[in-house]
Write a protein that holds these residues in place. Sequence first.
Motif, short mmCIF file in Angstrom:
data_model
loop_
_atom_site.label_atom_id
_atom_site.label_comp_id
_atom_site.label_asym_id
_atom_site.label_seq_id
_atom_site.Cartn_x
_atom_site.Cartn_y
_atom_site.Cartn_z
N ARG A 255 0.03 11.60 -5.00
CA ARG A 255 -0.98 10.60 -5.40
C ARG A 255 -2.37 11.23 -5.30
N GLU A 321 2.89 -0.20 -4.62
CA GLU A 321 2.49 -0.40 -6.00
C GLU A 321 2.16 0.95 -6.64
N THR A 323 0.01 3.25 -8.87
CA THR A 323 -1.40 3.24 -9.27
C THR A 323 -1.66 4.32 -10.31
#
Length: 422
Positions: A255, A321, A323
């Motif tokens: 991420r 979630e 992203t």
Amino acid sequence: MASEGDSRENCREARRQRIEMRILGAAGEGARPPSRKRAGKLREAHEEPETSGFSVSEKRNRFADGGAPSPRPQSSSLAVSSSSSTSSASDGEPVSLAIGSVPAVAFGSISLAGRSREMEDAVSIQPDFFRAEGGPSIHFFAVFDGHGGSHVAALCKGQMHVLLAEELGRAETETERDAEAEEARIKTAVGRSFARMDELALMACACGTIGLPPCGCERSGTESEIVGSTAVVALVGGGRLVVANCGDSRAVLSRGGRAVPLSDDHKPDRPDELARIEAAGGRVIYLNGARVYGILAMSRALGDKYLKPAVISEPEIRVVEITAADECLIIASDGLWDVLPNDLACDVARRCLEEADPTRGSERLVHEDGGDTAGDPEKEHASDARCSLAAALLARLALGRRSADNISVVVIDLRRTRGRSA
């Protein structure tokens, strides 16, 4: 003068057999084996994708006029993937498959015996394995790392997604729809599927037969009952990731250029696990590392009848979630993580996905009807060689770092999956 065995017909037949074997390896356990006629169509479309004779729209019209459409798969691994029971990837170029109309999800996988004498890992990939009425497609990815034998991992590969789909379907009948209640339902469904899978593992014979009384085969009762498997399961879809882990396989999210672990290894010397084992009357003995009763190097697993209740099958579940900063998800057995840190693995995978030559990195996918999927967003499957390249490179890097275990890796490209799997 060429001998009869070197004739053009014999060479073509040998090549056809090699391609059929690759098709079987890519199609996975759940897909039906291709017939000779069907395999020939797949081969011809792969060799000459520009000359199939009909466009995708024309083929749809033919189906509408009475032709039989391709069935939608319930469980098949549709990635460009490599698998091998030796310490190197399969020879030759991979064959890409896409069967039926499956929402796009980009992934690749590889599973190697490596330097281990036996192959006890199993990988299960099931695109679009569950969809609630009016809801998004959910894709299933899992790595199972067996110990004491391979049959529990193989059983998990064949049954875990089936049990999970049943439990998710049961959860959908409940009426509450707020986000917090939905997350709780998902976790409950995943927990139930792991418990049911553990029950099956405890009943299974080493030959793979499930049921009582014992099947009576020549292997019945001859195998150690300290046989089990880790399980790391990732569900991708609906704008979120659900990761369930039981054992020391691992899921790591890349991420924003950073590695974010989505699971914690269940090691016997982890403080909370050590306290739980001792509270259950078990012991952790340090014998070539921390082990439950000096035997098992993990504190949670499916199976392992004689080590219960110290070893449990309850997974730790995390829901996050997806992203815009999410790049890829890696799930792998400890054969990778024992020698590769999370950040290095994510960096390697991310660079493969970003820097692969787009003219070589994508394979044109072929349907059962022989049609080319390129340019058709409804039929195109986003899997291509880039994800498989990332998985293969990670496995080779682990081998180069002297990993002594089986190595199984799945790489999911969240940037190409995001927004297309819902």
